[in-house]
Design a protein around this motif. Structure first.
Motif, PDB file in Angstrom:
ATOM      1  N   ILE A 278      -4.131  67.716  -9.988  1.00  0.00           N
ATOM      2  CA  ILE A 278      -3.905  66.833 -11.123  1.00  0.00           C
ATOM      3  C   ILE A 278      -4.174  65.410 -10.653  1.00  0.00           C
ATOM      4  CG2 ILE A 278      -2.147  65.833 -12.643  1.00  0.00           C
ATOM      5  CD1 ILE A 278      -0.847  68.556 -12.823  1.00  0.00           C
ATOM      6  N   THR A 279      -4.913  64.679 -11.463  1.00  0.00           N
ATOM      7  CA  THR A 279      -5.163  63.268 -11.210  1.00  0.00           C
ATOM      8  C   THR A 279      -4.693  62.491 -12.429  1.00  0.00           C
ATOM      9  OG1 THR A 279      -7.087  63.785  -9.847  1.00  0.00           O
ATOM     10  CG2 THR A 279      -6.930  61.533 -10.694  1.00  0.00           C
ATOM     11  N   CYS A 280      -3.966  61.432 -12.174  1.00  0.00           N
ATOM     12  CA  CYS A 280      -3.457  60.574 -13.240  1.00  0.00           C
ATOM     13  C   CYS A 280      -3.877  59.142 -12.934  1.00  0.00           C
ATOM     14  CB  CYS A 280      -1.932  60.685 -13.316  1.00  0.00           C
ATOM     15  SG  CYS A 280      -1.191  59.742 -14.651  1.00  0.00           S
ATOM     16  N   VAL A 281      -4.576  58.528 -13.897  1.00  0.00           N
ATOM     17  CA  VAL A 281      -5.085  57.178 -13.720  1.00  0.00           C
ATOM     18  C   VAL A 281      -4.509  56.287 -14.808  1.00  0.00           C
ATOM     19  CG1 VAL A 281      -7.161  55.742 -13.656  1.00  0.00           C
ATOM     20  CG2 VAL A 281      -7.237  58.064 -12.735  1.00  0.00           C
ATOM     21  N   GLY A 282      -3.993  55.140 -14.403  1.00  0.00           N
ATOM     22  CA  GLY A 282      -3.470  54.161 -15.349  1.00  0.00           C
ATOM     23  C   GLY A 282      -4.008  52.784 -15.019  1.00  0.00           C
ATOM     24  N   GLU A 283      -3.629  51.789 -15.822  1.00  0.00           N
ATOM     25  CA  GLU A 283      -4.146  50.439 -15.601  1.00  0.00           C
ATOM     26  C   GLU A 283      -3.617  49.800 -14.326  1.00  0.00           C
ATOM     27  OE1 GLU A 283      -0.406  49.769 -18.044  1.00  0.00           O
ATOM     28  OE2 GLU A 283      -2.081  51.147 -18.215  1.00  0.00           O
ATOM     29  N   SER A 284      -2.539  50.351 -13.766  1.00  0.00           N
ATOM     30  CA  SER A 284      -1.951  49.766 -12.550  1.00  0.00           C
ATOM     31  C   SER A 284      -2.220  50.567 -11.287  1.00  0.00           C
ATOM     32  CB  SER A 284      -0.438  49.621 -12.725  1.00  0.00           C
ATOM     33  OG  SER A 284      -0.142  48.807 -13.824  1.00  0.00           O
ATOM     34  N   GLY A 285      -2.809  51.740 -11.433  1.00  0.00           N
ATOM     35  CA  GLY A 285      -3.068  52.553 -10.251  1.00  0.00           C
ATOM     36  C   GLY A 285      -3.397  53.982 -10.609  1.00  0.00           C
ATOM     37  N   SER A 286      -3.581  54.781  -9.587  1.00  0.00           N
ATOM     38  CA  SER A 286      -3.889  56.194  -9.801  1.00  0.00           C
ATOM     39  C   SER A 286      -3.259  57.021  -8.693  1.00  0.00           C
ATOM     40  CB  SER A 286      -5.397  56.415  -9.839  1.00  0.00           C
ATOM     41  OG  SER A 286      -5.969  56.132  -8.583  1.00  0.00           O
ATOM     42  N   VAL A 287      -3.093  58.299  -8.986  1.00  0.00           N
ATOM     43  CA  VAL A 287      -2.561  59.239  -8.011  1.00  0.00           C
ATOM     44  C   VAL A 287      -3.231  60.589  -8.251  1.00  0.00           C
ATOM     45  CG1 VAL A 287      -0.599  59.986  -9.409  1.00  0.00           C
ATOM     46  CG2 VAL A 287      -0.443  60.095  -6.929  1.00  0.00           C
ATOM     47  N   SER A 288      -3.423  61.326  -7.169  1.00  0.00           N
ATOM     48  CA  SER A 288      -4.003  62.656  -7.267  1.00  0.00           C
ATOM     49  C   SER A 288      -3.350  63.557  -6.240  1.00  0.00           C
ATOM     50  CB  SER A 288      -5.517  62.598  -7.017  1.00  0.00           C
ATOM     51  OG  SER A 288      -6.074  63.893  -7.095  1.00  0.00           O
ATOM     52  N   SER A 289      -3.233  64.808  -6.600  1.00  0.00           N
ATOM     53  CA  SER A 289      -2.723  65.783  -5.629  1.00  0.00           C
ATOM     54  C   SER A 289      -3.812  66.151  -4.625  1.00  0.00           C
ATOM     55  CB  SER A 289      -2.215  67.027  -6.351  1.00  0.00           C
ATOM     56  OG  SER A 289      -3.251  67.653  -7.092  1.00  0.00           O
ATOM     57  N   ALA A 290      -5.058  65.862  -4.939  1.00  0.00           N
ATOM     58  CA  ALA A 290      -6.184  66.183  -4.046  1.00  0.00           C
ATOM     59  C   ALA A 290      -6.216  65.249  -2.841  1.00  0.00           C
ATOM     60  CB  ALA A 290      -7.497  66.067  -4.806  1.00  0.00           C
ATOM     61  N   GLY A 291      -6.569  65.786  -1.705  1.00  0.00           N
ATOM     62  CA  GLY A 291      -6.786  64.977  -0.516  1.00  0.00           C
ATOM     63  C   GLY A 291      -5.540  64.468   0.165  1.00  0.00           C
ATOM     64  N   GLN A 292      -4.385  64.998  -0.174  1.00  0.00           N
ATOM     65  CA  GLN A 292      -3.132  64.531   0.429  1.00  0.00           C
ATOM     66  C   GLN A 292      -2.811  65.317   1.705  1.00  0.00           C
ATOM     67  OE1 GLN A 292      -1.392  61.905  -0.879  1.00  0.00           O
ATOM     68  NE2 GLN A 292      -3.013  61.783  -2.393  1.00  0.00           N
ATOM     69  N   ILE A 293      -2.108  64.670   2.604  1.00  0.00           N
ATOM     70  CA  ILE A 293      -1.617  65.335   3.818  1.00  0.00           C
ATOM     71  C   ILE A 293      -0.111  65.136   3.848  1.00  0.00           C
ATOM     72  CG2 ILE A 293      -1.669  65.407   6.333  1.00  0.00           C
ATOM     73  CD1 ILE A 293      -4.541  64.348   6.160  1.00  0.00           C
ATOM     74  N   PRO A 294       0.689  66.189   3.796  1.00  0.00           N
ATOM     75  CA  PRO A 294       0.268  67.580   3.658  1.00  0.00           C
ATOM     76  C   PRO A 294      -0.342  67.840   2.279  1.00  0.00           C
ATOM     77  CG  PRO A 294       2.648  67.436   3.475  1.00  0.00           C
ATOM     78  CD  PRO A 294       2.147  66.055   3.803  1.00  0.00           C
ATOM     79  N   ASP A 295      -1.040  68.960   2.187  1.00  0.00           N
ATOM     80  CA  ASP A 295      -1.732  69.346   0.965  1.00  0.00           C
ATOM     81  C   ASP A 295      -0.756  69.398  -0.208  1.00  0.00           C
ATOM     82  OD1 ASP A 295      -3.489  70.314  -0.898  1.00  0.00           O
ATOM     83  OD2 ASP A 295      -3.871  72.218   0.109  1.00  0.00           O
ATOM     84  N   GLN A 296      -1.145  68.806  -1.337  1.00  0.00           N
ATOM     85  CA  GLN A 296      -0.308  68.823  -2.528  1.00  0.00           C
ATOM     86  C   GLN A 296      -0.966  69.564  -3.685  1.00  0.00           C
ATOM     87  OE1 GLN A 296       1.039  64.862  -3.484  1.00  0.00           O
ATOM     88  NE2 GLN A 296       2.402  64.815  -1.730  1.00  0.00           N
ATOM     89  N   GLY A 297      -1.987  70.366  -3.358  1.00  0.00           N
ATOM     90  CA  GLY A 297      -2.589  71.202  -4.389  1.00  0.00           C
ATOM     91  C   GLY A 297      -1.539  72.138  -4.956  1.00  0.00           C
ATOM     92  N   MET A 298      -1.755  72.570  -6.178  1.00  0.00           N
ATOM     93  CA  MET A 298      -0.759  73.395  -6.861  1.00  0.00           C
ATOM     94  C   MET A 298      -1.417  74.570  -7.552  1.00  0.00           C
ATOM     95  SD  MET A 298      -0.131  70.665  -9.899  1.00  0.00           S
ATOM     96  CE  MET A 298      -0.340  69.328  -8.741  1.00  0.00           C
TER      97      MET A 298
END
Length: 143
Positions: free
Chosen positions: A20-40
């Motif tokens: 899941i990727t969430c983008v807003g006017e102040s920033g963004s976050v994604s579960s992709a590419g995280q350490i540890p893995d945050q895929g779901m």
């Protein structure tokens, strides 16, 4: 908001990993590419997100948190008195939107996931039924 299925997982399954990727006017976050893995487990997580957001969008709750299935990825949503929803992750603001804008963004992303991958899931699996039920309840509550 975007929902994606990770490639090269073999035959489609209820338990396919995605992000899941969430983008807003102040920033963004994604579960992709995280350490540890945050895929779901994406086909189980999206219905959970829809069900989590419904009470916020209908005015029953002022704040909700979503944590995906089999991950630590979390999004927090808080509605103010005027109906403006602030979205944050890891205590960092991503942006604000109206309830309608949030509902549209989530519904659009869910429809895209539904069109791209849900039909490939085994017919007897629970994820397809959960997804359909959550979509129906979500649509009914925001229209």
């Amino acid at each position: 908001m975007t929902f994606t299925v990770r490639p090269d997982q073999g035959e489609a399954s209820d338990f396919d990993l995605g992000d899941i990727t969430c983008v807003g006017e102040s920033g963004s976050v994604s579960s992709a590419g995280q350490i540890p893995d945050q895929g779901m487990m994406i086909y189980l997580s999206v219905p959970l997100l829809l069900d989590s957001l419904r009470p916020l969008l209908t005015g029953e709750r002022k704040a909700v948190s979503f944590v995906g299935t089999d991950t630590s990825f979390r999004l927090d949503f808080r509605r103010d008195r005027k109906g403006v929803v602030s979205v944050s992750a890891k205590r960092t603001a991503l942006g604000t939107c109206t309830r309608e804008e949030l509902a549209d963004a989530v519904l659009r992303a869910a429809r895209e996931l539904e069109e791209e991958g849900l039909s490939e899931l085994p017919a007897g699996g629970g994820a397809r039924g959960d997804f359909d039920s959550s979509m129906e309840r979500f649509r009914a509550s925001v229209t």
